[in-house]
Scaffold this motif. Structure first.
Motif, PDB file in Angstrom:
ATOM      1  N   VAL A   1       0.847  -1.187   0.000  1.00 46.37           N
ATOM      2  CA  VAL A   1       0.000   0.000   0.000  1.00 46.37           C
ATOM      3  C   VAL A   1       0.890   1.248   0.000  1.00 46.37           C
ATOM      4  O   VAL A   1       1.812   1.357   0.806  1.00 46.37           O
TER       5      VAL A   1
ATOM      6  N   THR B   1      -3.257   0.340  -3.899  1.00 43.54           N
ATOM      7  CA  THR B   1      -2.824  -0.916  -3.289  1.00 43.54           C
ATOM      8  C   THR B   1      -2.484  -1.900  -4.396  1.00 43.54           C
ATOM      9  O   THR B   1      -3.231  -2.040  -5.373  1.00 43.54           O
TER      10      THR B   1
ATOM     11  N   ASN C   1       0.141   4.759   0.885  1.00 44.06           N
ATOM     12  CA  ASN C   1      -0.998   5.490   1.456  1.00 44.06           C
ATOM     13  C   ASN C   1      -0.820   7.006   1.524  1.00 44.06           C
ATOM     14  O   ASN C   1      -1.623   7.700   2.139  1.00 44.06           O
TER      15      ASN C   1
END
Length: 254
Positions: free
Chosen positions: A89, A176, A91
């Motif tokens: 991921v 992701t 983020n």
């Protein structure tokens, strides 16, 4: 003309009465925007939202400078990490790898399940005021919802094959990447030595929640210069500054 004027007045009043909205961070849903620089840097986190108040008012915040530890009980962390499908991921704050259920650590007889691990540069914790190139955080939670984090310092040296696997599969910000044909094992991110420092701290990102059990391994692992540079190209700095110890005891377990 009167109608247009009336509409304009209503619009202005509506804007004045509406609460300000902060942009959400990439990959974090509706969470408030915070960052490591600019006007939403770590010195401002506590002012962004009342839910972040501990970032400013907390007395047991992390990270800290680890120095003058008290020698305590012998090493008593037992790692039970298993392979997991590779899920990376990006983020907007760090690179994170989500872990499937079934891996855990046992700290002082208490079991914590591994949820994810992620990286910071430079290291958030320092040892006698010296930082490392990167720091790995392995985040765990027990059945009561309490968190325990294992920190691993990363210094320049030989390349790490697990980190290379992660780096090769980093998605765009806010995305992701699930790599269906790859598995990794966090056990391969641990040093041979199991001595560690422990102290009571907090999350190092908003909301800076406290009552987090911190365990920072004494022995670092190595990553190559190229691996350090590859992460820095994405996140040049994603480390919270050192926080006051406020009289907390730092224990050394050997």
């Amino acid at each position: 003309m009167l109608l247009m004027f009336a509409i304009a007045i209503v619009t202005i009043i509506t804007l004045l009465l509406s609460p300000p909205v902060l942009a959400s961070s990439a990959g974090t849903g509706n969470s408030l925007h915070w960052a490591y620089g600019g006007t939403v840097n770590p010195t401002q986190w506590g002012q962004l939202n009342r839910d972040f108040a501990l970032c400013e008012l907390g007395k047991s915040q992390s990270p800290i400078n680890i120095k003058n530890p008290v020698v305590s009980t012998p090493t008593n962390i037992n790692f039970d990490y298993k392979p997991t499908p590779l899920v990376v991921v990006n983020n907007g704050h760090t690179i994170q790898v989500n872990y499937e259920q079934g891996s855990s650590v046992n700290v002082n007889g208490e079991k914590y399940s591994l949820l994810q691990f992620h990286f910071h540069t430079p290291s958030e914790h320092t040892i006698n005021s010296k930082a490392s190139a990167l720091e790995l955080h392995l985040v765990h939670r027990n059945d009561a919802g309490k968190l325990a984090v294992v920190g691993v310092l990363l210094t320049e040296g030989n390349a790490n094959p697990v980190i290379e696997e992660v780096w090769q599969n980093i998605p765009e910000t806010g995305k992701t990447n699930t790599v269906s044909d790859r598995t990794i094992n966090a056990a391969n991110l641990l040093p041979k030595g199991r001595s560690y420092y422990s102290y009571a701290g907090s999350l190092t990102t908003p909301p800076c929640s406290e009552d987090v059990k911190w365990n920072v391994l004494v022995e670092p692992i190595t990553v190559s210069e190229e691996q350090i540079e590859a992460f820095a190209k994405i996140y040049q700095v994603d480390a919270r500054p050192i926080q006051p110890t406020n009289g907390r005891t730092i224990e050394l377990h050997q």
